[in-house]
Design an enzyme around this catalytic site. Structure first.
Site, PDB file in Angstrom:
ATOM      1  N   ARG A  20      -5.962  84.719  58.106  1.00  0.00           N
ATOM      2  CA  ARG A  20      -5.951  85.612  59.273  1.00  0.00           C
ATOM      3  C   ARG A  20      -7.329  85.706  59.912  1.00  0.00           C
ATOM      4  NH1 ARG A  20      -4.058  91.101  57.293  1.00  0.00           N
ATOM      5  NH2 ARG A  20      -5.294  90.392  55.546  1.00  0.00           N
ATOM      6  N   ASN A  38      -0.079  88.967  58.145  1.00  0.00           N
ATOM      7  CA  ASN A  38       0.660  88.485  56.986  1.00  0.00           C
ATOM      8  C   ASN A  38       2.057  89.074  56.997  1.00  0.00           C
ATOM      9  OD1 ASN A  38      -1.475  87.017  55.933  1.00  0.00           O
ATOM     10  ND2 ASN A  38      -2.088  88.602  54.492  1.00  0.00           N
TER      11      ASN A  38
END
Length: 91
Positions: A20, A38
Protein backbone atom coordinates in the site's frame (compact mmCIF):
# COMPACT_ATOMS: atom_id res chain seq x y z
CA UNK A 1 -4.41 15.56 -21.83
CA UNK A 2 -6.76 12.57 -21.53
CA UNK A 3 -7.72 11.35 -18.08
CA UNK A 4 -8.31 7.74 -17.08
CA UNK A 5 -9.57 6.03 -13.92
CA UNK A 6 -8.84 2.38 -13.11
CA UNK A 7 -10.16 0.31 -10.22
CA UNK A 8 -9.11 -3.19 -9.35
CA UNK A 9 -7.54 -5.86 -7.25
CA UNK A 10 -4.01 -7.18 -6.82
CA UNK A 11 -3.55 -10.77 -5.62
CA UNK A 12 -0.58 -12.71 -4.32
CA UNK A 13 1.73 -11.92 -1.44
CA UNK A 14 0.71 -8.28 -1.32
CA UNK A 15 -0.02 -7.66 2.35
CA UNK A 16 2.68 -7.11 4.94
CA UNK A 17 5.22 -6.14 2.25
CA UNK A 18 4.61 -2.36 2.13
CA UNK A 19 2.46 -2.74 -0.97
CA UNK A 20 0.00 0.00 0.00
CA UNK A 21 2.68 2.49 0.99
CA UNK A 22 4.74 1.74 -2.12
CA UNK A 23 1.68 2.08 -4.35
CA UNK A 24 0.90 5.46 -2.78
CA UNK A 25 4.49 6.63 -3.30
CA UNK A 26 4.43 5.54 -6.96
CA UNK A 27 1.04 7.19 -7.53
CA UNK A 28 2.16 10.44 -5.94
CA UNK A 29 5.37 10.46 -7.99
CA UNK A 30 3.24 10.06 -11.13
CA UNK A 31 0.84 12.82 -10.05
CA UNK A 32 -2.12 10.46 -9.69
CA UNK A 33 -5.11 10.65 -7.35
CA UNK A 34 -6.97 7.82 -5.65
CA UNK A 35 -6.60 5.29 -2.85
CA UNK A 36 -5.33 1.84 -1.93
CA UNK A 37 -6.40 -0.56 0.84
CA UNK A 38 -5.98 -4.11 2.12
CA UNK A 39 -8.93 -6.49 1.94
CA UNK A 40 -9.74 -9.22 4.44
CA UNK A 41 -9.20 -11.91 1.78
CA UNK A 42 -5.52 -10.98 1.35
CA UNK A 43 -5.88 -8.90 -1.80
CA UNK A 44 -5.15 -5.20 -2.23
CA UNK A 45 -7.83 -2.96 -3.76
CA UNK A 46 -6.80 0.16 -5.63
CA UNK A 47 -8.44 3.03 -7.48
CA UNK A 48 -6.33 5.61 -9.29
CA UNK A 49 -6.93 8.31 -11.85
CA UNK A 50 -5.19 11.07 -13.73
CA UNK A 51 -3.22 11.46 -16.93
CA UNK A 52 -3.76 8.36 -19.06
CA UNK A 53 -0.05 7.68 -19.60
CA UNK A 54 0.66 7.95 -15.85
CA UNK A 55 -2.29 5.67 -15.03
CA UNK A 56 -0.98 3.06 -17.45
CA UNK A 57 2.49 3.37 -15.90
CA UNK A 58 1.11 2.62 -12.42
CA UNK A 59 -0.98 -0.25 -13.81
CA UNK A 60 2.22 -1.80 -15.17
CA UNK A 61 4.05 -1.21 -11.85
CA UNK A 62 1.26 -3.05 -9.98
CA UNK A 63 2.16 -6.22 -11.88
CA UNK A 64 5.29 -6.57 -9.74
CA UNK A 65 4.87 -4.05 -6.87
CA UNK A 66 7.62 -3.49 -4.31
CA UNK A 67 10.59 -5.88 -4.04
CA UNK A 68 9.11 -8.02 -1.24
CA UNK A 69 5.78 -8.56 -3.03
CA UNK A 70 4.89 -11.59 -5.12
CA UNK A 71 2.05 -10.51 -7.40
CA UNK A 72 0.08 -13.38 -8.92
CA UNK A 73 -2.60 -11.35 -10.70
CA UNK A 74 -3.85 -7.83 -11.32
CA UNK A 75 -7.45 -7.24 -12.43
CA UNK A 76 -8.23 -3.65 -13.41
CA UNK A 77 -11.34 -2.15 -14.96
CA UNK A 78 -11.90 1.32 -16.33
CA UNK A 79 -14.33 3.57 -14.48
CA UNK A 80 -15.60 7.11 -14.90
CA UNK A 81 -13.14 9.69 -13.58
CA UNK A 82 -14.22 10.52 -10.01
CA UNK A 83 -12.44 13.79 -9.36
CA UNK A 84 -10.54 12.56 -6.31
CA UNK A 85 -7.92 14.93 -4.89
CA UNK A 86 -4.70 13.36 -3.60
CA UNK A 87 -3.77 9.74 -2.99
CA UNK A 88 -4.41 8.04 0.33
CA UNK A 89 -3.76 4.71 2.03
CA UNK A 90 -7.05 3.49 3.46
CA UNK A 91 -7.12 1.30 6.53
Amino acid sequence: MASLCLHGYVSGRVQGVYFRQSTAAEAEALGLDGWVRNLDDGRVEVLFEGDEAAVRTLATWLEHGPDAAEVSSVALTEQAVQGIAGFIVRR
